[in-house]
Design a protein around this motif. Structure first.
Motif: not given
Length: 480
Positions: A330-332, A336-343, A345-347, A368-374
């Motif tokens: 949710e922080a990511a 940047h609001r692209n929920p599916k793309a960020i999902s 990458w996270v998964m 975290w290896p990469v902060p959510p904002e990055r």
């Protein structure tokens, strides 16, 4: 004979309080042996227990989250038995009047939902830990764990397979972790399970002979142990034998259960009210205060992720198994609001790195290896067309190893995607000129060679060509 499995689970969950349940000793795991002890938890004469209010609050949290009825008055009891890791010769627990009654955990396996009822959730103190064969034939006892607050969560025999047992335990652990009252670490023993397993002819109502299985320190071991025990019991009955009520230990190396002792009954423990503790009184005001402070739980968050972010059920389920992963996602998305793309990458990439670094063993992933904002900034570069998907993975790995921002990495290494048509056409012309024979084959009908040309152009542009434009321009050239 076709049999039906009847399974009930007893889960012991250590609570994340700073101190033990009846004294001020630290409840933290990992201290040198017998360091976190005092006259109370060592049962020295004249020492008296005092209840840890925080542990009671955690029990109320668990009960409310599971839909239990919280008792305004419950009672402590002495559970009497002898074992070297029990210095009192009894365990302070709850018996006739537990703090939480009823409730349920809803699970789903292979598309089938099941409503698993809870019998009770009660509080008790943990025992010490026996260490066998530490020095040759010696057995030692570490009393650090003695007095650490426990919840015992007892289900009704509503579970019908090993897979359902695994789903129940995973769901229960997630709830406790969301409540931040137990870290759920099975390897360290803070989340332990005993399984009561029996079988009966399919369609019968009467319960079969119950066998308890202990010594299972992972979800996989629980499932394997139950599967083995179900097969063992069926073989005994099919051979004309009879089952005895007993406790069996799971041997993970040989993948068998072996008899430990005949199963005790409640009267064997000679329960009676604990004379050193008054009844535990919980006011309605306290219960309501705890209810108001409950966090969003896994089921509710999964449903919200699917509705609010338009995610498939699978994505929403994976992202909400752990509270910290859901928070990260949710922080990511806020950046940047692209929920599916960020999902994706996270998964994929983020959780892969976390597993490789074994960061997911803790209750909360701090490093975290990469902060959510990055991560959000990387997805934004990809969405804007500045970098390709292939380059994005290269940038991600560089972010993990250097800690730099994606924008800095792209700028330093000149990784910006080539979207200029003239530059892409120049690379295409070069590849076509160098592969005249393959061009002829393609034009004669071997369309599978298109991938070859794409790969060659990508190689010539160091993976920077915009894939969509490359495909369009290449088709035009080859078909022209």
């Amino acid at each position: 004979m076709e049999y039906e499995a009847v399974i009930g689970l007893e889960v012991h969950a250590e609570l994340l309080t700073e101190s033990k349940v009846f004294c001020g000793c630290s409840a933290k795991f990992g201290a040198p042996p017998n360091q976190n002890t005092c006259p109370v938890c060592l049962a020295m004469p004249g020492s008296l227990p005092v209840v840890n209010r925080r542990a009671v609050e955690f029990a109320i949290r668990a009960g409310l989250a599971a839909g239990c009825t919280i008792a305004n008055s419950s009672r402590w009891a002495r559970k009497n038995y002898f074992y070297p890791d029990l210095p009192k010769g009894y365990q302070i627990s709850q018996y006739e009047l537990p703090i939480c009654l009823g409730g349920h955990i809803d699970i789903e396996t292979n598309g089938t939902a099941r409503h698993v009822r809870l019998t009770r959730i009660h509080m008790e103190e943990d025992t010490g830990k026996n260490i066998h064969d530490a020095h040759g034939d010696a057995s030692l006892v570490d009393f650090n764990r003695c007095g650490v607050p426990l919840l015992e969560i007892v289900s009704e025999p509503d579970i019908r397979s090993a897979a359902e047992a695994g789903a129940y335990l995973r769901k229960l652990r997630a709830i406790l972790q969301y409540l931040e009252i137990c870290d759920g670490n099975m390897e360290e023993g803070s989340f332990r399970c005993d399984a009561n397993v029996s079988i009966r002819p399919r369609g019968a109502q009467q319960l079969g002979t119950k066998v308890e299985i202990k010594n299972m320190n992972s979800f996989r071991n629980v499932e394997r142990a139950i599967d083995h025990e179900l097969k063992r019991q069926a073989e005994v009955l099919d051979d004309g034998g009879h089952l005895v009520q007993e406790t069996r230990l799971w041997d993970p190396d040989r993948e068998v259960t072996r008899s430990m002792r005949s199963k005790e009954f409640a009267h064997d423990y000679r329960y009676f009210p604990e004379p050193d503790l008054l009844p535990l009184v919980v006011s309605d005001e306290w219960i309501e205060a705890v209810r108001r402070a409950l966090p969003e739980l896994p089921d509710a968050r999964r449903q919200r992720f699917a509705q609010e972010y338009g995610l498939p059920e699978y994505d929403a389920d994976v992202l909400t198994v752990r509270k910290d992963v859901a928070d990260y996602y949710e922080a990511a998305v806020r950046c940047h609001r692209n929920p599916k793309a960020i999902s994706n990458w996270v998964m994929g990439e983020v959780l892969r790195i976390i597993r490789e670094r074994k960061l997911d063993n803790a209750l909360v992933i701090h490093d975290w290896p990469v902060p959510p904002e990055r991560l959000a900034a990387l997805v934004e570069l990809l969405d804007s067309g500045e970098i390709s998907g292939k380059i994005a993975k290269t940038v991600f790995e560089e972010m993990v190893s250097t800690g730099k921002t994606p924008i800095d990495i792209v700028a330093e290494q000149g990784l910006t995607q080539i979207s200029d048509a003239s530059a892409i056409v120049a690379a295409i012309d070069q590849i076509i000129a160098a592969n005249a024979a393959k061009v002829a084959e393609y034009r004669s009908g071997k369309e599978k060679l298109f991938g070859f040309f794409v790969g060659q152009v990508m190689k010539a542009t160091q993976g920077k060509a915009n894939p969509q434009k490359l495909n369009e321009l290449l088709k035009a050239k080859l078909n022209g």
